[in-house]
Design an enzyme around this catalytic site. Structure first.
Site, mmCIF file in Angstrom:
data_model
loop_
_atom_site.group_PDB
_atom_site.id
_atom_site.type_symbol
_atom_site.label_atom_id
_atom_site.label_comp_id
_atom_site.label_asym_id
_atom_site.label_seq_id
_atom_site.Cartn_x
_atom_site.Cartn_y
_atom_site.Cartn_z
ATOM 1 N N PRO A 26 70.048 -8.890 23.948
ATOM 2 C CA PRO A 26 69.832 -9.514 22.672
ATOM 3 C C PRO A 26 69.105 -10.674 22.232
ATOM 4 O O PRO A 26 68.854 -11.442 23.212
ATOM 5 C CB PRO A 26 71.329 -10.068 22.362
ATOM 6 C CG PRO A 26 72.360 -9.316 23.279
ATOM 7 C CD PRO A 26 71.261 -9.159 24.477
ATOM 8 N N ALA A 28 66.893 -13.164 19.756
ATOM 9 C CA ALA A 28 67.007 -13.651 18.206
ATOM 10 C C ALA A 28 65.647 -13.141 17.708
ATOM 11 O O ALA A 28 64.769 -13.325 17.982
ATOM 12 C CB ALA A 28 67.238 -15.286 18.302
ATOM 13 N N GLN A 82 76.776 -8.347 20.027
ATOM 14 C CA GLN A 82 76.818 -9.686 20.888
ATOM 15 C C GLN A 82 77.284 -10.745 19.863
ATOM 16 O O GLN A 82 76.819 -10.935 18.811
ATOM 17 C CB GLN A 82 75.825 -10.092 21.508
ATOM 18 C CG GLN A 82 75.839 -11.094 22.487
ATOM 19 C CD GLN A 82 74.831 -11.800 23.133
ATOM 20 O OE1 GLN A 82 74.163 -12.438 22.462
ATOM 21 N NE2 GLN A 82 74.642 -11.578 24.443
ATOM 22 N N CYS A 113 72.775 -18.439 26.504
ATOM 23 C CA CYS A 113 71.660 -19.021 25.625
ATOM 24 C C CYS A 113 71.529 -20.305 26.087
ATOM 25 O O CYS A 113 72.545 -21.166 26.149
ATOM 26 C CB CYS A 113 72.354 -18.791 24.318
ATOM 27 S SG CYS A 113 70.972 -19.601 23.088
ATOM 28 N N ASN A 215 69.849 -9.216 35.318
ATOM 29 C CA ASN A 215 68.833 -9.546 34.189
ATOM 30 C C ASN A 215 67.945 -10.624 34.755
ATOM 31 O O ASN A 215 68.261 -11.603 35.407
ATOM 32 C CB ASN A 215 69.596 -10.356 33.005
ATOM 33 C CG ASN A 215 68.757 -10.730 31.640
ATOM 34 O OD1 ASN A 215 69.170 -11.584 31.048
ATOM 35 N ND2 ASN A 215 67.698 -9.896 31.631
ATOM 36 N N GLY A 216 66.375 -10.519 34.421
ATOM 37 C CA GLY A 216 65.659 -11.426 34.839
ATOM 38 C C GLY A 216 64.305 -10.934 35.537
ATOM 39 O O GLY A 216 64.717 -10.132 36.762
ATOM 40 N N ASP A 217 63.242 -10.888 35.087
ATOM 41 C CA ASP A 217 62.074 -10.578 35.593
ATOM 42 C C ASP A 217 61.992 -8.939 35.847
ATOM 43 O O ASP A 217 61.496 -8.694 36.906
ATOM 44 C CB ASP A 217 61.808 -11.128 36.842
ATOM 45 C CG ASP A 217 61.609 -12.683 36.982
ATOM 46 O OD1 ASP A 217 61.416 -13.199 35.574
ATOM 47 O OD2 ASP A 217 61.668 -13.662 37.838
ATOM 48 N N GLY A 239 65.032 -8.022 28.802
ATOM 49 C CA GLY A 239 64.767 -8.685 27.542
ATOM 50 C C GLY A 239 63.502 -8.839 27.319
ATOM 51 O O GLY A 239 62.677 -8.091 26.474
ATOM 52 N N ARG A 240 62.498 -9.986 27.685
ATOM 53 C CA ARG A 240 61.293 -10.293 27.537
ATOM 54 C C ARG A 240 60.107 -9.001 27.901
ATOM 55 O O ARG A 240 59.252 -8.892 27.225
ATOM 56 C CB ARG A 240 60.846 -11.565 27.998
ATOM 57 C CG ARG A 240 61.545 -12.699 27.411
ATOM 58 C CD ARG A 240 61.319 -13.936 28.273
ATOM 59 N NE ARG A 240 61.724 -13.980 29.825
ATOM 60 C CZ ARG A 240 61.119 -14.566 30.716
ATOM 61 N NH1 ARG A 240 59.772 -15.055 30.485
ATOM 62 N NH2 ARG A 240 61.486 -14.190 31.995
#
Length: 382
Positions: A26, A28, A82, A113, A215-217, A239-240
């Site tokens: 998720p 924003a 979420q 968050c 999660n991450g990278d 995510g990103r």
């Protein structure tokens, strides 16, 4: 030559089977229905695609913006919401509302968050430090969810001196949570530095009873496979890495089904996706101009690595109609192939070592006094 890894088992989230062990994080203002549609289309429907963060109080009060954000496209067969909340009773009411009105098939709770306006009131990634409050929220959510699976997403802790993820993972198991996702950074890190995949491995060892997602990278399908191989986690949260790259989910699905399919779109193909994205936003918002204006924040992500001059980028960033957007894109050298290096990091990367917290928050992890209604945002979406 890259050797394809064996296909991992399907990810189980309660009664649901997710064919590719991949979850859209998720984000924003990003993971609304139009963007989820694009990601799902590129993946061939494989994966789990989660809504933007929905504030429980705003949902219970039927805030207009929130009610739009919980809209799912008819093609979304596994609807995932979420929720963010700090009051067990309000979280419970929101979950019960989702169940009674058949608003979703899966509920994820946000405890990751790092945004100051959330943590300074004791919410988001600050909340797991208060172990009894975390337990109360999870217990109430699971009790009200009935057959709907409830999962959580969290960070390692507030900072290196205040780690919470192992305690939070054990509490999650004890309270009936179906899966846990861990972002391998602390709140203090925000999105800076390198994600700690070792923490994902430690959490998996600590809570073998339920799926653990890392999660991450995760910037590529190869990263996702490597994370699962090195940590033993059951799936990845992206995510990103997918900003301006919804086709990444096609790469991920291809990696996990053993085909190894990879998409390297030309600028012409990217431009087509950009126009479709803006079109979907306009349809969702009920206003073409609003959709194109909202799309502006995606322009730089889609064009990352391509040879597009600064003036042209500025022109694209101020378009307000689909015709104008398409016309400006036609002025580019659309025959450019997918550029080297465009698969790497994107989005916010800077760290922030100061964490905004309520006064005295770190004095006692078991003292939950002072967490009230003002810890929730007025509206949803971050």
């Amino acid at each position: 030559m890259t050797t394809l890894a064996p296909a991992p088992p399907a990810l189980r989230i309660g009664p649901h089977t997710v064919q590719a062990p991949v979850v859209l994080a998720p984000m924003a203002g990003i993971t609304n229905a139009p963007f989820r549609t694009l990601c799902r289309e590129f993946s061939g429907g494989r994966g789990l695609f989660v809504s933007e963060m929905i504030t429980t109080r705003a949902l219970v009060e039927r805030n207009e913006k929130t009610m739009q954000l919980i809209h799912f496209d008819a093609s979304e067969t596994l609807r995932s919401i979420q929720l963010y909340g700090v009051d067990p009773a309000i979280v419970g009411k929101a979950v019960r509302m989702i169940v009674d009105e058949d608003l979703a098939d899966h509920i994820d709770l946000n405890f990751g968050c790092p945004v100051p306006k959330v943590t300074r009131k004791g919410g988001g990634s600050a909340l797991p430090y208060k172990r009894p409050l975390l337990r109360a929220i999870l217990r109430e959510a699971v009790a009200q969810a009935g057959d709907l699976p409830v999962t959580i997403k969290m960070r390692k802790g507030i900072d290196d001196d205040h780690m919470t993820y192992l305690d939070a993972g054990r509490i999650a198991v004890e309270e009936g949570i179906s899966a846990v996702a861990l972002h391998g950074r602390t709140t203090a890190q925000h999105y800076g530095g390198t994600a700690d995949w070792d923490a994902v491995a430690r959490l998996k060892e600590h809570v073998p009873e339920i799926p653990v997602l890392g999660n991450g990278d995760v910037w590529s399908a190869e990263d996702a496979q490597r994370m699962m191989r090195e940590t033993g986690c059951d799936g990845v949260v992206v995510g990103r890495g997918c900003l301006g790259r919804p086709w990444l989910f096609g790469d991920l699905a291809g990696a996990f089904d053993g085909t190894g399919a990879r998409q390297r779109p030309s600028l012409r193909e990217v431009a087509g996706v950009m126009v479709r994205h803006a079109t979907l936003l306009g349809e969702w918002m009920g206003d073409e101009s609003r959709g194109v204006i909202d799309f502006r924040k995606h322009v730089a992500w889609y064009l990352k690595g391509f040879a597009v001059g600064s003036e042209m980028r500025k022109c694209l960033a101020v378009t307000s109609t689909l015709e104008e957007l398409a016309g400006q894109l036609q002025r580019l050298d659309l025959d450019q192939p997918w550029p080297d290096g465009a698969d790497g990091p994107r989005g916010r990367t800077s760290g922030n070592n100061r964490v905004a917290l309520p006064d005295g928050w770190l004095n006692d992890p078991y003292d939950c006094a002072g967490v009230g209604a003002d810890a929730e945002l007025d509206t949803s979406g971050g």
